[in-house]
Scaffold this active site. Structure first.
Site, PDB file in Angstrom:
ATOM      1  CG  ASP A 174      -2.898   0.194  -7.680  1.00  0.00           C
ATOM      2  OD1 ASP A 174      -1.922   0.661  -8.308  1.00  0.00           O
ATOM      3  OD2 ASP A 174      -3.967  -0.108  -8.241  1.00  0.00           O
ATOM      4  CG  HIS A 202       2.781   3.253  -9.496  1.00  0.00           C
ATOM      5  ND1 HIS A 202       2.743   4.212  -8.509  1.00  0.00           N
ATOM      6  CD2 HIS A 202       2.003   3.729 -10.512  1.00  0.00           C
ATOM      7  CE1 HIS A 202       1.976   5.219  -8.906  1.00  0.00           C
ATOM      8  NE2 HIS A 202       1.525   4.945 -10.112  1.00  0.00           N
ATOM      9  CG  HIS A 203      -1.336   2.305 -11.456  1.00  0.00           C
ATOM     10  ND1 HIS A 203      -1.662   2.540 -10.138  1.00  0.00           N
ATOM     11  CD2 HIS A 203      -1.160   3.537 -12.026  1.00  0.00           C
ATOM     12  CE1 HIS A 203      -1.701   3.847  -9.922  1.00  0.00           C
ATOM     13  NE2 HIS A 203      -1.396   4.472 -11.047  1.00  0.00           N
ATOM     14  CB  ALA A 204       1.404  -3.460 -14.275  1.00  0.00           C
ATOM     15  CE  LYS A 205      -3.604  -3.601  -9.199  1.00  0.00           C
ATOM     16  NZ  LYS A 205      -3.819  -2.492 -10.133  1.00  0.00           N
TER      17      LYS A 205
END
Length: 452
Positions: free
Chosen positions: A180, A139-142
């Site tokens: 995020d 869930h953090h990868a942008k």
């Protein structure tokens, strides 16, 4: 979906190769935990109650539905042999100690992402009530960089797939870290509501997910955050999770739910600082299941691997309505569960720093945001072009030290801004997304630090 007391249609995605990938010596993230989970699922006999699939690897085009072409190309080309010649690109795309280059990195991304996209497609086809992909949940990868052990955001890609058939998708995150990357991707849309319960305060990674970060433009009040303090226990968690989810389901009425079930929120996690039991963690999934809305259930964090596998195997059983023994069945990885060889482990006596008043105040704040939503919002989608946020730096961990815990004080080498910083409460309007395409990569990015 079948009722909570009957047998749901459950698909389970697993690739036996997932456990072969290795982030490197001393790194807390160990894909081997997914293999441990699978062996418990098999030896408890739970595999008999699911449709087992090996996921099709995600293609470059699949991943480019969210991520930038140049970032995907970089992940495809980078190796341990050529990385010393690409130092500037490593820094640009945030690969380093926390997100290292390792053998098979691109294949690893294709594997876990393929399970999540394929699972979403099964839900779209009406074939499944619940889909499990314990290797997913990054869930953090942008859009254009790795972050927090995550390279490809399979959750965003799965949600985009679900939006092809469902007007509204709910995302719930019970990982101890704020979701995020997912929140940022959908910060300006009213078709995805993100709800994250996470540790906050101090230097805890990623430092985002404040209660006042509620979304912007058409997505105002569609990003909900419940920041919490250390020592969160089962009773306190249930007292906020169930009523908030009830309100969200009432107001948002999603066609599908995606859950990130990071097990770093369990008591005894080597990175986390909460005190949830495996039963308390699983109770969240059971509550969501009670609404009879299709569910895509993904993994996430979790760094005491023996407890991660315990948790996800137990949650598989609860979603299947199958009782299983507390005695771990004999199998080749039995030594992980020594000396008691039990499925459930006791919680600690750590202090719960979350007061009733604090929890109630935050809950009321979220209720206020939900009260401003139109019931079952329209299908027009407005969305952000994800930028970047704060990123983790190095971890110095002894791989043999199961008791390692630095309070999650990862230093941040550079400040990457939250998209919420570029919008105020009065900023409305926005660009309309082409719902036929459902890609995000053509939208304007938030301003860079240099432009401010």
């Amino acid at each position: 979906m079948a009722g909570s007391t009957s047998r749901p249609r459950v698909d389970y995605f697993y690739d036996a190769l997932i456990g072969n990938f290795h982030y490197g010596e001393g790194h807390p993230m160990r894909p081997h935990r997914v293999r441990l989970t699978h062996h418990l699922i098999v030896n408890y006999g739970l595999y008999k109650h699911v449709n087992v699939y090996r996921p099709k690897q995600a293609s470059r085009d699949d991943m480019s539905a969210f991520h930038s072409d140049e970032y995907i190309r970089f992940l495809q080309d980078i190796t341990q042999d050529n990385m010393q010649d690409l130092i500037s690109q490593l820094e640009r795309f945030n690969l380093g100690a926390d997100c290292p280059v390792f053998d098979g990195l691109y294949e690893y991304c294709q594997t876990y992402t393929g399970g999540s996209i394929s699972g979403a497609a099964r839900i779209n086809q009406g074939c499944s009530d619940i889909v499990l992909n314990w290797s997913g949940g990054m869930h953090h990868a942008k859009k254009g960089e790795a972050s927090g052990f995550c390279y490809i955001n399979d959750i965003v890609l799965a949600i985009l797939e679900l939006l092809k058939e469902h007007s509204r998708v709910l995302y719930i995150d019970i990982d101890i870290h704020h979701g995020d990357g997912v929140e940022e991707a959908f910060y300006l849309t009213n078709r995805v509501l993100t709800l994250s319960f996470h540790q906050s305060g101090g230097s805890f990674f990623p430092g985002t997910g404040h209660v006042n970060d509620l979304g912007a433009k058409s997505g105002k009040n569609f990003s909900l955050n419940f920041p919490l303090h250390a020592g969160m226990d089962d009773a306190s968690y249930e007292s906020i999770f169930n009523p908030v989810v009830n309100k969200v389901m009432q107001h948002f009425q999603p066609g599908a739910v995606v859950l990130c079930c990071g097990a770093d929120s369990l008591s005894g996690d080597r990175v986390g600082c909460w005190n949830l039991s495996i039963r308390g963690h699983a109770a969240c999934l059971e509550h969501v299941k009670s609404f009879n809305v299709p569910m895509l259930v993904l993994g996430g964090g979790g760094y005491t691997v023996r407890n991660v596998s315990r948790c996800w195997a137990y949650e598989t059983a609860r979603l299947l309505n199958q009782p299983i023994s507390d005695n771990v069945p004999w199998h080749e990885y039995m030594d992980y569960y020594a000396p008691d060889y039990k499925l459930h482990v006791p919680v600690s006596n750590m202090e719960n720093e979350n007061s009733r008043d604090m929890l109630e105040k935050t809950r009321q704040k979220l209720y206020e945001a939900l009260s401003q939503l139109e019931h079952a919002p329209n299908v027009q989608m407005q969305t952000s072009q994800p930028g970047t946020r704060r990123t983790p730096d190095s971890l110095n961990v002894d791989s043999d030290d199961e008791d390692w815990d630095d309070g999650e004080t990862r230093p941040r080498a550079r400040h990457r801004r939250h998209i919420a910083e570029f919008y105020d409460d009065d900023d409305e309007g926005g660009d309309t997304l082409d719902t036929e395409r459902l890609g995000l990569k053509d939208f304007e990015e938030p301003p860079s630090d240099d432009e401010l």
